[in-house]
Design a protein around this motif. Structure first.
Motif, short mmCIF file in Angstrom:
data_model
loop_
_atom_site.label_atom_id
_atom_site.label_comp_id
_atom_site.label_asym_id
_atom_site.label_seq_id
_atom_site.Cartn_x
_atom_site.Cartn_y
_atom_site.Cartn_z
N GLU A 6 -1.11 -6.83 -4.27
CA GLU A 6 0.11 -6.70 -3.45
C GLU A 6 1.32 -7.27 -4.21
O GLU A 6 2.45 -6.79 -4.03
CB GLU A 6 -0.06 -7.40 -2.11
CG GLU A 6 0.06 -8.91 -2.11
CD GLU A 6 -1.22 -9.60 -2.60
OE1 GLU A 6 -2.18 -8.88 -2.96
OE2 GLU A 6 -1.24 -10.85 -2.62
N ARG A 49 -2.40 5.66 -5.72
CA ARG A 49 -3.75 5.46 -6.21
C ARG A 49 -4.30 6.63 -7.06
O ARG A 49 -5.49 6.95 -7.01
CB ARG A 49 -4.71 5.19 -5.05
CG ARG A 49 -4.04 4.42 -3.89
CD ARG A 49 -5.08 3.68 -3.06
NE ARG A 49 -4.88 2.23 -3.21
CZ ARG A 49 -5.85 1.35 -3.29
NH1 ARG A 49 -7.12 1.75 -3.24
NH2 ARG A 49 -5.60 0.07 -3.42
N ARG A 104 0.81 -1.22 0.00
CA ARG A 104 0.00 0.00 0.00
C ARG A 104 0.84 1.26 0.00
O ARG A 104 0.46 2.27 -0.59
CB ARG A 104 -0.88 0.00 1.26
CG ARG A 104 -2.00 1.02 1.22
CD ARG A 104 -3.25 0.36 0.79
NE ARG A 104 -4.45 1.18 0.77
CZ ARG A 104 -5.67 0.66 0.72
NH1 ARG A 104 -5.84 -0.66 0.71
NH2 ARG A 104 -6.72 1.43 0.67
#
Lengths: 236, 236, 236, 236
Positions: A122, B134, A44
């Motif tokens: 991921e 993102r 992330r």
DNA sequence: CATGAATGAGCTTTCATTCAT
DNA sequence: CATGAATGAAAGCTCATTCAT
């Protein structure tokens, strides 16, 4: 000069198979939850953006434990890399293909890889992080290197079988084809945010995904087929 | 997040075109060197890994100037993103294609994109960073969105022309083809480190690059061509 | 690769003498208070035991400022070392001796050194820390080396003058004599705690101090005098 | 600070002398290797700089064992201090002197102490650490205090004998003389790094060491002798 | 206009120590 | 007897950012 002042547990496969006690099992659980958390957090936020504090928090453990089990943040990242490679390899191994049916098998390979990338962001994210760091960690990992050859070997078998049957062009490189399939699947997943902005459409919509896979299936087959049956393949 | 710490110089498009004085020119030079440094540093270390301190050092300026000219680290990243998009667009615009020769033009497009990615790793690296985040920044940038459509428009024109000449299959999506080409070129560049480890060969070697481009050229053409002249294309 | 991302102020002697502004004066005060605090804390707790947190607290400043002005804990330690050397040198320079009266001057030297060590335990403590670290820092410091020669030069002058007057033995080494005096004064101060426990008496009591200095004065003179007037010197 | 975490084995003087079993012997070996490692590590890095982790590593044991056998890091330091005092005392006890020959014996004392300091830098280093900590530990140790008086007692005997023979001045203090000898030997060893930098010569070179001992021998004798035979002593 | 000084939160890592078998 | 696992405080240091002239 070695970093670990505390004797670290012998990570990995234990030699003589003792029945693990309660303690041991809890320890393994701690280690694994840290590794899982690391994969999540590094995926992330990247290697730099993912702090050991956050990883420990996500794992419900302590930062200190990361150093106890892995030695350093970087070593944890290597472990995370190895783990996602291992998982990918495992999933790939579960993909049973019939070399006698090269077209269907090739389709299955494309389908598998597209699905894997999508279900495992991921994997994609960690590889991107690793490439940002110029492959520094993977180069050091013996284990990661072992996972390499299988996938291409399978493709090679399919290409040979297809060629023997007169379906595929002879002399095609499995490595090149593998890269093409990987690129198409990976790029779509990896760059979905900038592409969505760029294209002005949501690439994560199921129809968009389906359309993309169909296109690539088509393109891959056209790349390998010896003779193109105009209708059949085009409207896959 | 509020960006007005000090009255900022009117960064960006100047309104009424005055002749810039010495001061103004020096200011612009500072701003530009900071931006250039930011692109370099963010590309190498990512958004989190690239510190304002390092950027200032590379620019030969002061951290304070970043806040003076851009307001925040994040705003500087947005500016860097916009700049690499702008440059890409500019390069693309310089690519003059002849729709009357769709095959050659398509080859030229592939060649251009492969070359651009390779010669501009910062473009690839910054997009990766942005995707890790993102698409948070690009979504906010009006300017970046403007740069989108041109490329696909060109491809569309080629596909139509090719179809009209009976060379290409009709009904092909320029967007899909664009993605395929981009994927093949981008992935190869972006993942060259992990791929090199994975494949056990150096993907940056000139022969490896040439071989890959040839394969993709072939694949792209096979995807679009209506009829495959067996020899010519196969042995691209 | 240089550590300071923030431009550090040009520590030390400024070139062209501008009148310092309010800001500048405050900055210098910050730096100096950090250095003073460092000397105090390092002397009390050693290099490892003295934390930057404590130093900042003692200085009434922030840890961050240590890095701003000195760059690292180690560099701060070097600065502290240089400062105590500088102070010692300065004090030594204030000691005006008359070479024409070598006995009295020699006595004054002993008295000065004994007093200096006692009044400046931080000098002794910091040198001990530096020796624990095998002289790693002093070796790197150009400045510290400069302070060396003066003291022995003075002693040498005294020894020559005394010899010329027939008072002292000829051919004595100023370096050896310097070491003897320093050893006697330094050891007494440096090891006062273990010695006090060992001897079962408080070496910091004024009478103990006086007795020790008298003994050493006697010993030093007996070492250098050509003829020993049995009574006079013995009962100094 | 409470030291009983687990029932500790009766460290130290065993009461009734049983023949030790295998287990007991292994335990003693562990304890001793930890103590030896502690002396080494504390001597090299100080009390604060020497971590229990490093000590355990050097001993080839576990940190936990330190707590098992000694209770705390501080208690281990006390044990280390006691041990080096014990060793020094033991070495001193092996030094057999003939009071009938006070000059030679005095020379032997100086020679012994100089040699001991040089061959046992850990003795010097640990005492320095203890002094940095203001004698906090030694004050608590009964055992360490016991080792005190012997050395001075011997010197006192020599001084009395020398005075009785008319060789030495009467009324000299053994304690003062002891301090002078100790200071000269200790300081040279303890401060050899800063002194080497300060003097610009290597104090650990054999010739430098020999020269220093000769000078101090001379100085010590001149301090005690009643009459100086001009040539003999001067050119020691 | 420009820039040194200041700031506090956060980073990775190491520490001495205790728990639980 | 012995030892892996756990713990939380604190270490040195870097970060993006703001203050004040």
């Amino acid at each position: 000069m070695s970093r670990s002042t505390t004797a670290r547990p012998a990570a990995g496969r234990a030699g003589p198979q003792r029945k693990p006690g309660v303690r041991e099992r809890a320890a393994r659980a701690t280690r694994e939850s840290l590794l899982r958390a690391a994969i999540k957090v590094f995926a992330r936020h990247g290697l730099d953006g993912g702090s050991v504090g956050r990883i420990a928090a996500v794992a419900g453990s302590y930062e200190r434990m990361i150093y106890y089990y892995f030695g350093s943040k970087e070593a944890l990242f290597v472990a995370a890399l190895e783990e996602i490679y291992r998982r990918f390899n495992e999933a790939e191994a579960r993909l049973h293909l019939d070399p006698a049916q090269p077209v269907e098998s090739l389709r299955a390979v494309v389908h598998f890889m597209f699905g894997y990338y999508r279900r495992h962001p991921e994997f994609v994210a960690l590889l991107n992080s690793e490439n940002l760091h110029r492959g520094r960690h993977i180069r050091k990992s013996r284990r990661a290197r072992e996972y390499s050859s299988a996938a291409i070997g399978i493709l090679d078998e399919l290409l040979r079988s297809g060629a023997a049957q007169g379906l595929f062009r002879p002399g095609l490189s499995a490595r090149d084809l593998y890269l093409l399939i990987a690129a198409a699947g990976y790029f779509y997943q990896s760059n979905r945010f900038t592409l969505s902005a760029f294209l002005g459409e949501n690439l994560e919509a199921p129809e968009a995904i389906a359309r993309w896979e169909a296109f690539v299936q088509d393109s891959v087959l056209r790349t390998v087929l010896a003779v193109l049956p105009a209708r059949e393949v085009a409207s896959a």
